[in-house]
Design an enzyme around this catalytic site. Sequence first.
Site, PDB file in Angstrom:
ATOM      1  N   ASN A 215      42.362  54.038  40.659  1.00 19.40           N
ATOM      2  CA  ASN A 215      42.465  52.711  41.292  1.00 19.40           C
ATOM      3  C   ASN A 215      43.871  52.562  41.861  1.00 19.40           C
ATOM      4  O   ASN A 215      44.727  53.414  41.629  1.00 19.40           O
ATOM      5  CB  ASN A 215      42.124  51.624  40.268  1.00 19.40           C
ATOM      6  CG  ASN A 215      43.079  51.647  39.100  1.00 19.40           C
ATOM      7  OD1 ASN A 215      44.269  51.428  39.266  1.00 19.40           O
ATOM      8  ND2 ASN A 215      42.580  51.947  37.911  1.00 19.40           N
ATOM      9  N   ASP A 284      37.328  51.769  34.063  1.00 21.56           N
ATOM     10  CA  ASP A 284      36.201  51.405  33.192  1.00 21.56           C
ATOM     11  C   ASP A 284      35.140  52.497  33.155  1.00 21.56           C
ATOM     12  O   ASP A 284      34.286  52.509  32.273  1.00 21.56           O
ATOM     13  CB  ASP A 284      35.554  50.107  33.687  1.00 21.56           C
ATOM     14  CG  ASP A 284      36.446  48.912  33.390  1.00 21.56           C
ATOM     15  OD1 ASP A 284      37.066  48.896  32.306  1.00 21.56           O
ATOM     16  OD2 ASP A 284      36.545  48.009  34.251  1.00 21.56           O
ATOM     17  N   LYS A 294      36.054  73.743  41.034  1.00 19.35           N
ATOM     18  CA  LYS A 294      35.975  72.787  42.137  1.00 19.35           C
ATOM     19  C   LYS A 294      34.525  72.696  42.640  1.00 19.35           C
ATOM     20  O   LYS A 294      33.906  73.738  42.925  1.00 19.35           O
ATOM     21  CB  LYS A 294      36.905  73.262  43.260  1.00 19.35           C
ATOM     22  CG  LYS A 294      36.994  72.312  44.397  1.00 19.35           C
ATOM     23  CD  LYS A 294      37.938  72.838  45.474  1.00 19.35           C
ATOM     24  CE  LYS A 294      37.789  71.997  46.725  1.00 19.35           C
ATOM     25  NZ  LYS A 294      38.419  72.615  47.878  1.00 19.35           N
ATOM     26  N   PHE A 328      45.993  41.684  30.610  1.00 19.40           N
ATOM     27  CA  PHE A 328      45.975  41.273  32.016  1.00 19.40           C
ATOM     28  C   PHE A 328      44.516  41.254  32.450  1.00 19.40           C
ATOM     29  O   PHE A 328      43.710  42.049  31.949  1.00 19.40           O
ATOM     30  CB  PHE A 328      46.751  42.272  32.885  1.00 19.40           C
ATOM     31  CG  PHE A 328      48.217  41.949  33.013  1.00 19.40           C
ATOM     32  CD1 PHE A 328      49.074  42.146  31.938  1.00 19.40           C
ATOM     33  CD2 PHE A 328      48.741  41.461  34.198  1.00 19.40           C
ATOM     34  CE1 PHE A 328      50.432  41.855  32.044  1.00 19.40           C
ATOM     35  CE2 PHE A 328      50.088  41.164  34.326  1.00 19.40           C
ATOM     36  CZ  PHE A 328      50.937  41.363  33.253  1.00 19.40           C
ATOM     37  N   LYS A 342      37.449  37.434  28.846  1.00 17.23           N
ATOM     38  CA  LYS A 342      38.102  38.662  28.335  1.00 17.23           C
ATOM     39  C   LYS A 342      39.031  38.327  27.179  1.00 17.23           C
ATOM     40  O   LYS A 342      39.088  39.058  26.186  1.00 17.23           O
ATOM     41  CB  LYS A 342      38.887  39.346  29.464  1.00 17.23           C
ATOM     42  CG  LYS A 342      37.980  40.075  30.436  1.00 17.23           C
ATOM     43  CD  LYS A 342      38.722  40.681  31.610  1.00 17.23           C
ATOM     44  CE  LYS A 342      37.718  41.289  32.586  1.00 17.23           C
ATOM     45  NZ  LYS A 342      38.270  41.694  33.854  1.00 17.23           N
ATOM     46  N   LYS A 346      38.215  40.028  23.597  1.00 18.20           N
ATOM     47  CA  LYS A 346      39.149  41.052  23.107  1.00 18.20           C
ATOM     48  C   LYS A 346      40.122  40.495  22.062  1.00 18.20           C
ATOM     49  O   LYS A 346      41.041  41.189  21.645  1.00 18.20           O
ATOM     50  CB  LYS A 346      39.898  41.665  24.295  1.00 18.20           C
ATOM     51  CG  LYS A 346      38.942  42.302  25.316  1.00 18.20           C
ATOM     52  CD  LYS A 346      39.648  43.089  26.406  1.00 18.20           C
ATOM     53  CE  LYS A 346      38.634  43.521  27.473  1.00 18.20           C
ATOM     54  NZ  LYS A 346      39.049  44.636  28.294  1.00 18.20           N
TER      55      LYS A 346
HETATM   56  O1  PMT Z   1      50.405  48.405  38.716  1.00 13.61           O
HETATM   57  P1  PMT Z   1      50.607  47.396  39.831  1.00 13.61           P
HETATM   58  O2  PMT Z   1      50.391  48.006  41.195  1.00 13.61           O
HETATM   59  O3  PMT Z   1      51.914  46.685  39.715  1.00 13.61           O
HETATM   60  O4  PMT Z   1      49.457  46.298  39.709  1.00 13.61           O
HETATM   61  C1  PMT Z   1      49.443  45.413  38.632  1.00 13.61           C
HETATM   62  C2  PMT Z   1      48.020  45.211  38.083  1.00 13.61           C
HETATM   63  C3  PMT Z   1      47.169  44.529  39.145  1.00 13.61           C
HETATM   64  C4  PMT Z   1      47.399  46.561  37.688  1.00 13.61           C
HETATM   65  C5  PMT Z   1      48.182  44.297  36.793  1.00 13.61           C
HETATM   66  O5  PMT Z   1      48.743  43.083  37.169  1.00 13.61           O
HETATM   67  C6  PMT Z   1      46.827  44.070  36.121  1.00 13.61           C
HETATM   68  O6  PMT Z   1      46.092  43.173  36.451  1.00 13.61           O
HETATM   69  N1  PMT Z   1      46.506  44.925  35.122  1.00 13.61           N
HETATM   70  C7  PMT Z   1      45.197  44.915  34.410  1.00 13.61           C
HETATM   71  C8  PMT Z   1      44.163  45.637  35.239  1.00 13.61           C
HETATM   72  C9  PMT Z   1      42.813  45.708  34.533  1.00 13.61           C
HETATM   73  O7  PMT Z   1      42.417  46.771  34.135  1.00 13.61           O
HETATM   74  O8  PMT Z   1      42.233  44.543  34.328  1.00 13.61           O
HETATM   75  P2  PMT Z   1      40.763  44.351  33.631  1.00 13.61           P
HETATM   76  O9  PMT Z   1      40.449  42.944  33.916  1.00 13.61           O
HETATM   77  O10 PMT Z   1      39.831  45.397  34.123  1.00 13.61           O
HETATM   78  O11 PMT Z   1      41.039  44.604  32.097  1.00 13.61           O
HETATM   79  C10 PMT Z   1      41.377  43.567  31.193  1.00 13.61           C
HETATM   80  C11 PMT Z   1      42.343  44.094  30.159  1.00 13.61           C
HETATM   81  O12 PMT Z   1      41.721  45.109  29.360  1.00 13.61           O
HETATM   82  C12 PMT Z   1      43.583  44.725  30.744  1.00 13.61           C
HETATM   83  O13 PMT Z   1      44.695  44.343  29.962  1.00 13.61           O
HETATM   84  C13 PMT Z   1      43.326  46.213  30.636  1.00 13.61           C
HETATM   85  O14 PMT Z   1      44.544  46.960  30.474  1.00 13.61           O
HETATM   86  C14 PMT Z   1      42.439  46.308  29.408  1.00 13.61           C
HETATM   87  N2  PMT Z   1      41.480  47.417  29.446  1.00 13.61           N
HETATM   88  C15 PMT Z   1      40.592  47.524  30.465  1.00 13.61           C
HETATM   89  C16 PMT Z   1      39.661  48.553  30.457  1.00 13.61           C
HETATM   90  C17 PMT Z   1      39.676  49.493  29.414  1.00 13.61           C
HETATM   91  N3  PMT Z   1      38.807  50.511  29.394  1.00 13.61           N
HETATM   92  N4  PMT Z   1      40.557  49.365  28.419  1.00 13.61           N
HETATM   93  C18 PMT Z   1      41.463  48.352  28.416  1.00 13.61           C
HETATM   94  O15 PMT Z   1      42.270  48.239  27.486  1.00 13.61           O
END
Ligand code: PMT
Length: 413
Positions: A215, A284, A294, A328, A342, A346
């Site tokens: 991503n 995810d 490859k 986040f 979320k 969580k």
């Molecule tokens: O890196 P930059 O370019 O500065 O951009 C910043 C950002 C947009 C990446 C950052 O601000 C941000 O939003 N990070 C969280 C991205 C994300 O994965 O969001 P989510 O809504 O999909 O996940 C929710 C939370 O669960 C997040 O804290 C994530 O780290 C966590 N997560 C998600 C999926 C997973 N398999 N395990 C996790 O722990």
Amino acid sequence: MMEPNVTEIPATVLVGVTGGIAAYKAAEIVRSLVKEGLDVHVVMTRNAQEFITPLTLQVLSGNPVWTETFHLTQEQKIGHISLVDRSSLLLIAPATANVLGKVAAGVADDLLTTMVCAATRIPVIFAPSMNVNMYQNPITQENIERLKRFGYLFIEPEEGELACGYEGVGRLADPGDIVEQVVGRLAPKDLTEEHILVTAGPTEEAIDPVRFLTNPSSGKMGYAIARAAAQRGAKVTLISGPTSCAPPLDVELVRVRSAEEMRKAVMKAFPASTTVVMAAAVSDFAPASRAKQKVKKQDASLTLKLKTTPDILLELGQKKEDRLLIGFAAETQSLVKNARAKLEKKNLDLIVANDVSRKEIGFQSDSNQVKIIGKDGSISELPLLPKRVLAHRVLDQIGILRSNPGKGRRRKT
Ligand code: PMT
């Protein structure tokens, strides 16, 4: 609870520039210090003006540049002693052998050395830069030792190819590191009790040896949080997916690639942590299997089978005990509703919600605009802020949550 306890650094910083070839790097240092929100005033020696013009540094600092000890207009307006008095720090970069020798001997025969002499109540940092032989000259070394004994601080020069054609120690430290050390000195040390585990960047999920799913996360948000936390005295472990961000100073950096690797690294660091900030954009989904070789281009279309990756934050939420968990939420619709879901699922203390459908914020940008949502239902809407400043706002919440009665406090180990 959610009112941001803004940690800004409204400081005035003096930057002394002396006459060496690295004087041109003062431009980058001054510009970066201004970007950090500091009020920067530059003092140049006569020799420094042979290498870079006062006008350049005046434009970059946004303040008049000081060059003369006895200048009618400058003296009448402000006075060099009062400028020292209202400054929080004096940085001399680059610092020549000459200025080190003069200060070590107590000489104050120009504006800069006079200011250094008057700067007895603020940190004075020298960033030396000179020819290797001059640097290794026992007189220079003795001057440095003497200055250190009196409490002057040093950002040591680097080893490498020097502008004079020699190889060795004497190159000015990296301007980015100099700025980080200055900002670190000025930041409040309010997180010394914390061991903060920060995640940053994207993950890469391999399809075959040369292809992967990922991503657009650049890591800027997570690195800004790790850097700010270290500057505020926290012990910091940064677990990072692949990024090109410069490693922050005084941070333990663990590099990982996939969500599975990130999970392993997080679980290893988790027991010692007091707070976790998950800014990483963890994928995810990952390919259900990874081809050993490859994958050949087929005439027919290729169908990829995906599996879900471990939800790291969900797992942390189940074993958090008295740690603070900050997540986040990257959303493209129903920002608050989805972020709240979320936070609850969580078991988080806070979630920082950003709308990643907006081009100018979220992924890759230098700024972000977020809503900080608490588990008590509160929402704090922040304006568009540089990620560097936003990082401090997020960290401010740790103190607010800690002072909330009923919350236990883990000590860092
Ligand atoms: O890196 P930059 O370019 O500065 O951009 C910043 C950002 C947009 C990446 C950052 O601000 C941000 O939003 N990070 C969280 C991205 C994300 O994965 O969001 P989510 O809504 O999909 O996940 C929710 C939370 O669960 C997040 O804290 C994530 O780290 C966590 N997560 C998600 C999926 C997973 N398999 N395990 C996790 O722990």
